[in-house]
Scaffold this motif. Structure first.
Motif, PDB file in Angstrom:
ATOM      1  N   LYS A   1      -2.703  -4.485   8.750  1.00 58.35           N
ATOM      2  CA  LYS A   1      -4.125  -4.591   9.072  1.00 58.35           C
ATOM      3  C   LYS A   1      -4.359  -5.065  10.500  1.00 58.35           C
ATOM      4  O   LYS A   1      -5.372  -4.732  11.112  1.00 58.35           O
ATOM      5  N   LYS A   2      -3.452  -5.879  11.019  1.00 60.13           N
ATOM      6  CA  LYS A   2      -3.664  -6.520  12.316  1.00 60.13           C
ATOM      7  C   LYS A   2      -2.597  -6.097  13.318  1.00 60.13           C
ATOM      8  O   LYS A   2      -1.626  -5.421  12.977  1.00 60.13           O
ATOM      9  N   SER A   3      -2.784  -6.529  14.566  1.00 60.26           N
ATOM     10  CA  SER A   3      -1.733  -6.360  15.567  1.00 60.26           C
ATOM     11  C   SER A   3      -0.626  -7.359  15.271  1.00 60.26           C
ATOM     12  O   SER A   3      -0.896  -8.526  14.971  1.00 60.26           O
ATOM     13  N   VAL A   4       0.613  -6.917  15.357  1.00 58.61           N
ATOM     14  CA  VAL A   4       1.744  -7.757  14.951  1.00 58.61           C
ATOM     15  C   VAL A   4       2.734  -7.908  16.104  1.00 58.61           C
ATOM     16  O   VAL A   4       3.055  -6.941  16.796  1.00 58.61           O
TER      17      VAL A   4
ATOM     18  N   ASP B   1     -10.614   3.582   6.180  1.00 59.03           N
ATOM     19  CA  ASP B   1      -9.948   4.881   6.284  1.00 59.03           C
ATOM     20  C   ASP B   1      -8.863   4.765   7.343  1.00 59.03           C
ATOM     21  O   ASP B   1      -9.148   4.509   8.513  1.00 59.03           O
ATOM     22  N   ASN B   2      -7.614   4.932   6.939  1.00 58.68           N
ATOM     23  CA  ASN B   2      -6.513   4.757   7.881  1.00 58.68           C
ATOM     24  C   ASN B   2      -5.322   5.615   7.462  1.00 58.68           C
ATOM     25  O   ASN B   2      -5.308   6.194   6.373  1.00 58.68           O
ATOM     26  N   ILE B   3      -4.333   5.683   8.327  1.00 59.60           N
ATOM     27  CA  ILE B   3      -3.189   6.562   8.090  1.00 59.60           C
ATOM     28  C   ILE B   3      -2.389   6.146   6.860  1.00 59.60           C
ATOM     29  O   ILE B   3      -1.814   6.985   6.160  1.00 59.60           O
ATOM     30  N   THR B   4      -2.377   4.843   6.553  1.00 60.55           N
ATOM     31  CA  THR B   4      -1.639   4.363   5.381  1.00 60.55           C
ATOM     32  C   THR B   4      -2.299   4.852   4.096  1.00 60.55           C
ATOM     33  O   THR B   4      -1.627   5.361   3.185  1.00 60.55           O
ATOM     34  N   LYS B   5      -3.628   4.718   4.021  1.00 57.71           N
ATOM     35  CA  LYS B   5      -4.355   5.211   2.844  1.00 57.71           C
ATOM     36  C   LYS B   5      -4.259   6.725   2.731  1.00 57.71           C
ATOM     37  O   LYS B   5      -4.078   7.276   1.644  1.00 57.71           O
ATOM     38  N   ARG B   6      -4.398   7.395   3.861  1.00 56.86           N
ATOM     39  CA  ARG B   6      -4.401   8.861   3.823  1.00 56.86           C
ATOM     40  C   ARG B   6      -3.057   9.423   3.373  1.00 56.86           C
ATOM     41  O   ARG B   6      -3.009  10.466   2.722  1.00 56.86           O
ATOM     42  N   ALA B   7      -1.976   8.757   3.734  1.00 59.34           N
ATOM     43  CA  ALA B   7      -0.660   9.246   3.313  1.00 59.34           C
ATOM     44  C   ALA B   7      -0.578   9.315   1.794  1.00 59.34           C
ATOM     45  O   ALA B   7      -0.049  10.283   1.226  1.00 59.34           O
ATOM     46  N   VAL B   8      -1.126   8.301   1.122  1.00 59.06           N
ATOM     47  CA  VAL B   8      -1.114   8.283  -0.342  1.00 59.06           C
ATOM     48  C   VAL B   8      -2.109   9.303  -0.898  1.00 59.06           C
ATOM     49  O   VAL B   8      -1.811  10.021  -1.861  1.00 59.06           O
ATOM     50  N   SER B   9      -3.282   9.391  -0.286  1.00 57.56           N
ATOM     51  CA  SER B   9      -4.265  10.367  -0.769  1.00 57.56           C
ATOM     52  C   SER B   9      -3.770  11.796  -0.583  1.00 57.56           C
ATOM     53  O   SER B   9      -4.180  12.710  -1.308  1.00 57.56           O
ATOM     54  N   GLU B  10      -2.851  11.999   0.381  1.00 55.40           N
ATOM     55  CA  GLU B  10      -2.267  13.321   0.598  1.00 55.40           C
ATOM     56  C   GLU B  10      -1.052  13.569  -0.296  1.00 55.40           C
ATOM     57  O   GLU B  10      -0.451  14.636  -0.222  1.00 55.40           O
ATOM     58  N   GLY B  11      -0.671  12.567  -1.108  1.00 62.37           N
ATOM     59  CA  GLY B  11       0.381  12.811  -2.091  1.00 62.37           C
ATOM     60  C   GLY B  11       1.572  11.886  -2.063  1.00 62.37           C
ATOM     61  O   GLY B  11       2.367  11.870  -3.011  1.00 62.37           O
ATOM     62  N   ALA B  12       1.762  11.104  -0.979  1.00 65.79           N
ATOM     63  CA  ALA B  12       2.908  10.188  -0.926  1.00 65.79           C
ATOM     64  C   ALA B  12       2.803   9.167  -2.054  1.00 65.79           C
ATOM     65  O   ALA B  12       1.710   8.701  -2.381  1.00 65.79           O
ATOM     66  N   ASP B  13       3.936   8.813  -2.638  1.00 69.15           N
ATOM     67  CA  ASP B  13       3.927   7.854  -3.744  1.00 69.15           C
ATOM     68  C   ASP B  13       3.514   6.466  -3.259  1.00 69.15           C
ATOM     69  O   ASP B  13       2.677   5.804  -3.871  1.00 69.15           O
TER      70      ASP B  13
ATOM     71  N   THR C   1      -2.221  -0.096  11.414  1.00 68.86           N
ATOM     72  CA  THR C   1      -2.103   1.182  10.701  1.00 68.86           C
ATOM     73  C   THR C   1      -2.740   1.136   9.314  1.00 68.86           C
ATOM     74  O   THR C   1      -2.874   2.178   8.663  1.00 68.86           O
ATOM     75  N   ALA C   2      -3.136  -0.073   8.865  1.00 68.05           N
ATOM     76  CA  ALA C   2      -3.861  -0.194   7.591  1.00 68.05           C
ATOM     77  C   ALA C   2      -5.221  -0.841   7.819  1.00 68.05           C
ATOM     78  O   ALA C   2      -5.810  -1.417   6.907  1.00 68.05           O
ATOM     79  N   ASP C   3      -5.738  -0.723   9.035  1.00 66.88           N
ATOM     80  CA  ASP C   3      -7.010  -1.348   9.394  1.00 66.88           C
ATOM     81  C   ASP C   3      -8.185  -0.477   8.952  1.00 66.88           C
ATOM     82  O   ASP C   3      -8.156   0.748   9.108  1.00 66.88           O
ATOM     83  N   GLY C   4      -9.211  -1.107   8.396  1.00 67.13           N
ATOM     84  CA  GLY C   4     -10.426  -0.384   8.035  1.00 67.13           C
ATOM     85  C   GLY C   4     -10.335   0.316   6.690  1.00 67.13           C
ATOM     86  O   GLY C   4      -9.313   0.280   6.001  1.00 67.13           O
TER      87      GLY C   4
END
Length: 429
Positions: A175-178, A157-169, A152-155
């Motif tokens: 980054k990897k499969s766990v 552009d990912n959902i983790t980065k976007r959540a913050v760019s959309e306003g989440a603190d 979910t933090a791979d690459g």
């Protein structure tokens, strides 16, 4: 009179502060995928329940749902009529990739084919999945969102980065499969530290300070405010407000394995005051080895350990020295925390102060199996999954005195293109 007015105002402010704290919400989501993988299913329900409990301890009105539908994820908090996706704390544990976290309770399909997406609310015509998209909600209302899923933090552009760019603190992802088993243990420590009032960075560092059978669990990334503390107030366990938001009868999830195991591990922290530099790109462990010999254990022998290096961010890493006996890794270890290219802390995790000679003899006499991991993995009964990657290793649990071959299998869920990693423990008797 002025003093009386000030006292009344103070009481009103104190009262409103308490109400405000009680009116903050957390939502924790997981599910049982019933994937038929090996002898057990991939099930993140316990992750959600444990997280909800810890968020309740932190002072939130805390909900969990282990049978999520798209209507639920897109729906409103009945207490506020605000979208659940705009709650202060969000926690999602499931299958993942850089775009989404997906759920499908017991493969029931229909409304259960859902998840969280890095764009707007999204209905996939090809798969039938209906996602709650972070861009359809005011993420500035979210203090912390944890995307507890593979990649979910791979690459870039990912959902983790976007959540913050959309306003989440703050947002947390991987980054990897766990491995699912390791991840459940890691998450239990992480949310427990958050409930104790630690910052997100401190909670991540604490969870990383233990050893796991899959070290990829430490490929965690924090986006946004690393110093965020989410704890609202001290609250007794009997008064925490944790609510089951599922429809219908639930399976029973009672054990919190994480906290039981934590109590049995001797966990000692050494703050390194010397200027020990470490280049994460050109790893040289000599100075760390010398420090352990000089300051912690004069009999330390690096030949008795396997080394794992996990880069977590620029000039930051976690190093694990996993104690081995013969070809078996064990749950005795050292973990080294690297910050800004310097060694900051060393953690020593032990089940026993010393491994007795009879245990060593037992391990050396174990007859290992030339187990065909690929053949074992073919027990997968669900055609929706394909094997992406696989590795195996021998492991001896010093706590239970049992030997295993662990098969780590990364699987791709074809409909959603998400990933999951199973950890199969094949006991050697």
């Amino acid at each position: 009179m002025k003093k009386l007015i000030c006292l009344i105002v103070s009481l009103i402010l104190m009262s409103s502060s308490v109400v405000f704290a009680a009116d903050q919400y957390s939502y924790s989501i997981g599910t049982n995928y019933d994937s038929g993988i090996f002898d057990s299913d991939i099930d993140t329900s316990q992750d959600a329940i444990d997280a909800a409990t810890d968020f309740g301890i932190a002072g939130y009105t805390s909900y969990y749902n282990i049978k999520p539908t798209y209507q639920y994820l897109r729906g409103d908090n009945p207490n506020t009529n605000d979208p659940r996706m705009e709650s202060e704390i969000l926690f999602f544990s499931g299958h993942g990739n850089y775009q989404c976290v997906s759920f499908n309770y017991k493969k029931k399909g229909g409304d259960y084919k859902t998840g969280i997406y890095y764009g707007k609310d999204y209905d996939s015509s090809s798969t039938g999945y209906k996602y709650a998209g972070i861009k359809s909600y005011d993420m500035s209302k979210v203090d912390l969102v944890t995307f507890a899923a593979c990649k979910t933090a791979d690459g870039s552009d990912n959902i983790t980065k976007r959540a913050v760019s959309e306003g989440a603190d703050t947002a947390v992802g991987w980054k990897k499969s766990v491995g699912a088993t390791s991840h459940t243990k890691w998450l239990g420590r992480y949310t427990n530290e958050l409930a104790r009032g630690k910052t997100v960075q401190e909670a991540v560092d604490y969870a990383n300070s233990f050893s796991y059978t899959d070290n990829n669990v430490k490929s965690v990334i924090i986006e946004g405010n690393k110093n965020l503390k989410i704890k609202l107030s001290d609250i007794s366990f009997s008064k925490i407000n944790v609510q089951n938001d599922n429809v219908g009868k639930d399976e029973v999830y009672l054990k919190n394995i994480n906290k039981k195991e934590i109590n049995k591990i001797k966990h000692k922290t050494y703050n390194v005051k010397q200027n020990l530099e470490f280049n994460v790109k050109k790893a040289n462990y000599n100075s760390i080895i010398d420090y352990i010999k000089d300051e912690i254990d004069s009999e330390f022998d690096i030949d008795d350990y396997n080394i794992y290096l996990t880069n977590t961010n620029k000039n930051q890493a976690v190093i694990d020295f996993i104690y081995k006996i013969g070809g078996f890794e064990t749950n005795n270890s050292y973990t080294v925390l690297i910050k800004n290219s310097k060694v900051k802390k060393i953690f020593h995790n032990t089940i026993e102060n010393e491994v007795k000679s009879e245990i060593k003899n037992n391990i050396m006499n174990i007859k290992t199996y030339n187990l065909n991991a690929k053949a074992v993995a073919q027990k997968i009964e669900d055609n929706d999954y394909t094997i992406e990657e696989q590795e195996s290793k021998y492991y001896y649990d010093l706590q239970t005195n049992k030997a295993y071959m662990i098969i780590l299998t990364t699987l791709k869920h074809k409909p959603t293109k998400t990933f999951v990693k199973s950890e199969y423990f094949y006991e050697i008797k």
